[in-house]
Design a protein around this motif. Sequence first.
Motif, PDB file in Angstrom:
ATOM      1  N   UNK A  51       0.725  -1.154  -0.025  1.00  0.00           N
ATOM      2  CA  UNK A  51      -0.004  -0.202  -0.145  1.00  0.00           C
ATOM      3  C   UNK A  51       0.800   1.341   0.121  1.00  0.00           C
ATOM      4  N   UNK A  52       2.241   1.048   0.420  1.00  0.00           N
ATOM      5  CA  UNK A  52       2.998   2.227   0.371  1.00  0.00           C
ATOM      6  C   UNK A  52       3.410   2.739  -0.812  1.00  0.00           C
ATOM      7  N   UNK A  53       3.199   1.833  -1.790  1.00  0.00           N
ATOM      8  CA  UNK A  53       3.602   2.190  -3.260  1.00  0.00           C
ATOM      9  C   UNK A  53       5.142   2.622  -3.541  1.00  0.00           C
ATOM     10  N   UNK A  54       5.869   1.846  -2.847  1.00  0.00           N
ATOM     11  CA  UNK A  54       7.526   1.900  -3.264  1.00  0.00           C
ATOM     12  C   UNK A  54       7.647   1.059  -4.127  1.00  0.00           C
ATOM     13  N   UNK A  55       7.919   1.588  -5.386  1.00  0.00           N
ATOM     14  CA  UNK A  55       8.082   0.632  -6.633  1.00  0.00           C
ATOM     15  C   UNK A  55       8.898  -0.467  -6.635  1.00  0.00           C
ATOM     16  N   UNK A  56      10.070  -0.433  -6.276  1.00  0.00           N
ATOM     17  CA  UNK A  56      11.045  -1.570  -6.219  1.00  0.00           C
ATOM     18  C   UNK A  56      10.539  -2.802  -5.278  1.00  0.00           C
ATOM     19  N   UNK A  57       9.955  -2.204  -4.172  1.00  0.00           N
ATOM     20  CA  UNK A  57       9.552  -3.228  -3.147  1.00  0.00           C
ATOM     21  C   UNK A  57       8.225  -3.761  -3.713  1.00  0.00           C
ATOM     22  N   UNK A  58       7.388  -3.059  -4.522  1.00  0.00           N
ATOM     23  CA  UNK A  58       6.142  -3.574  -5.097  1.00  0.00           C
ATOM     24  C   UNK A  58       6.403  -4.860  -6.130  1.00  0.00           C
ATOM     25  N   UNK A  59       7.571  -4.620  -6.671  1.00  0.00           N
ATOM     26  CA  UNK A  59       7.864  -5.394  -7.864  1.00  0.00           C
ATOM     27  C   UNK A  59       8.166  -6.825  -7.132  1.00  0.00           C
ATOM     28  N   UNK A  60       8.941  -6.567  -6.138  1.00  0.00           N
ATOM     29  CA  UNK A  60       9.549  -7.765  -5.363  1.00  0.00           C
ATOM     30  C   UNK A  60       8.232  -8.450  -4.911  1.00  0.00           C
ATOM     31  N   UNK A  61       7.358  -7.878  -4.315  1.00  0.00           N
ATOM     32  CA  UNK A  61       6.143  -8.338  -3.762  1.00  0.00           C
ATOM     33  C   UNK A  61       5.229  -9.191  -4.796  1.00  0.00           C
ATOM     34  N   UNK A  62       5.196  -8.526  -5.851  1.00  0.00           N
ATOM     35  CA  UNK A  62       4.296  -9.022  -7.197  1.00  0.00           C
ATOM     36  C   UNK A  62       4.991 -10.152  -7.556  1.00  0.00           C
ATOM     37  N   UNK A  63       6.411 -10.291  -7.669  1.00  0.00           N
ATOM     38  CA  UNK A  63       7.069 -11.417  -8.283  1.00  0.00           C
ATOM     39  C   UNK A  63       6.896 -12.337  -7.138  1.00  0.00           C
ATOM     40  N   UNK A  64       6.909 -12.280  -5.974  1.00  0.00           N
ATOM     41  CA  UNK A  64       6.748 -13.259  -4.990  1.00  0.00           C
ATOM     42  C   UNK A  64       5.349 -14.015  -5.007  1.00  0.00           C
ATOM     43  N   UNK A  65       4.501 -12.910  -5.200  1.00  0.00           N
ATOM     44  CA  UNK A  65       2.965 -13.522  -5.129  1.00  0.00           C
ATOM     45  C   UNK A  65       2.624 -14.308  -6.449  1.00  0.00           C
ATOM     46  N   UNK A  66       3.011 -13.657  -7.582  1.00  0.00           N
ATOM     47  CA  UNK A  66       2.896 -14.449  -8.922  1.00  0.00           C
ATOM     48  C   UNK A  66       3.504 -15.658  -9.027  1.00  0.00           C
ATOM     49  N   UNK A  67       4.646 -15.989  -8.427  1.00  0.00           N
ATOM     50  CA  UNK A  67       5.541 -17.199  -8.456  1.00  0.00           C
ATOM     51  C   UNK A  67       4.889 -18.126  -7.541  1.00  0.00           C
ATOM     52  N   UNK A  68       4.511 -17.761  -6.317  1.00  0.00           N
ATOM     53  CA  UNK A  68       3.823 -18.779  -5.455  1.00  0.00           C
ATOM     54  C   UNK A  68       2.499 -19.269  -6.086  1.00  0.00           C
ATOM     55  N   UNK A  69       1.654 -18.211  -6.726  1.00  0.00           N
ATOM     56  CA  UNK A  69       0.371 -18.516  -7.018  1.00  0.00           C
ATOM     57  C   UNK A  69       0.427 -19.222  -8.347  1.00  0.00           C
ATOM     58  N   UNK A  70       1.587 -19.240  -9.044  1.00  0.00           N
ATOM     59  CA  UNK A  70       1.719 -19.922 -10.397  1.00  0.00           C
ATOM     60  C   UNK A  70       1.999 -21.373  -9.932  1.00  0.00           C
ATOM     61  N   UNK A  71       2.993 -21.708  -9.344  1.00  0.00           N
ATOM     62  CA  UNK A  71       3.619 -23.066  -8.929  1.00  0.00           C
ATOM     63  C   UNK A  71       2.615 -23.855  -8.287  1.00  0.00           C
ATOM     64  N   UNK A  72       2.438 -25.225  -8.672  1.00  0.00           N
ATOM     65  CA  UNK A  72       1.622 -26.089  -7.528  1.00  0.00           C
ATOM     66  C   UNK A  72       2.601 -26.279  -6.373  1.00  0.00           C
TER      67      UNK A  72
END
Lengths: 223, 253
Positions: A51-72
């Motif tokens: 929510x604090x919208x710090x770009x590089x941090x958000x990219x990391x979060x989105x990467x983490x989230x998408x990775x874990x959601x994509x893999x079984x």
Amino acid sequence: MERFLDQFFNLEVMARYLPDVAAGFVVTIQLALSVIVTGLLLGLLLAVIRAFQIRPVNWLIILFVDLYRALPPLVILIIFYFGLPFIGITMSAFVIAWIVLASVLAAFAEEIYWAGITSVNKGQWEAARSTGLGFTGTLFYVVIPQAIRMTIPPLTNRTIAITKNTALASVVTVEEMLTVAQTSLAYAANTSPLTMAAIGYLLIFFPLTMASRWVETRYAWKR
Amino acid sequence: MAHAHDIASKFVVEAYDIHKSFGDFEALKGVNLTVAPQELVFIIGPSGSGKSTMLRCCNLLEQPSRGQVKITGEEITSRGVDINEVRQRIGMVFQQFNLYPHMSALGNVSLALRKVKKMARSEAEDRAHAALKRVGLADKAGNHPTELSGGQQQRVAIARAIAMEPDVILFDEPTSALDPELVGSVLEVMRELRESGMTMVVVSHEMRFARDAADRVIFMDGGLIVEEGTPERIFTDPRSDRLKSFLHSVTGH
């Protein structure tokens, strides 16, 4: 019918393996509770940071989230279990299962919390900010309480779905309920231990679904 | 309700040459607004005229693209100003009330007292009770917004603003979302505030209230102030065609 009862509800077999399955039941509960608590908290923490919208941090979060959601989850579990020792990290199978499942839950929970945070009306922000409350104060006192209430139904669904994956931990030798049941099944040449495990899962997840319904009504407000 | 800041300026609100663009759309094209202590200024105009945007520039809910805003003499558009400190002195009431749905009326009114003014809970709640009493809702302190009518919700929102003891309250179409029979109770509270000397800037279509209660009426159109004057002068002697046609369209005669 008799053969069915003998195969699935053989009381003698059940009595013999009850202590083992009960021990597995305890491990499953421990794993499930650890996953739920840490997964939901980590997910909330990630959503708040996002929510604090710090770009590089958000990219990391989105990467983490998408990775874990994509893999079984099973794939992640196996990679961690067999991969980590190669880079010099040794952890018990229980801890690995805990970390992996909690991370998977956190990834899904983050997305759900985030959807909740963004769906809180802009007017709520404006009202709070107009009284002199800062961004962080508004987020914590006004927005997140509403976001959490809104997200309780999808969150509990997802939590139950992912927590049931504790059964996957049997693949990496965690002595949880399914592992024990399968071993017992092999020894006894009878599926009754599996029946006990099924009852054990019902004992865990039925109260969980009921608790989630209670939470939903308790924290709901009329719109 | 007097603050030390009052001495610094003879105006509570001063806005000079305010411009505001949203992309290519120029919502404000250079508006000046000054509000004296205890004055009730009414801003009227057709939708899209920029009146709400102008109001929202006064507490920087909208950041002006150009221009200067001062509150009790302090320039708030300059860098380094603690806007959260300034906003404690500027109350705001919204068209959609914007009450916090997860809190009781008391919680709504006391939140900023506790978390911004850092009052102890008991002190904050005492003050919140007093504010609720002032808007006629002493008995609704424990109710959540969904248990209140629109008019009651808006009065809680007004209580939330006055509990902070601001220098000025901005009203952004406070009665536009209300059923006609609930408008009166809100206007009654606003009238009481006005009589107690609260400085107010009101964007509204309540022409009768403007006539009765306003010290000054400002007519905006196309991002500019077209005419301003006493209610008497604006309503009985409109000079521009735009004001004439606007008054015709809202009063229907």
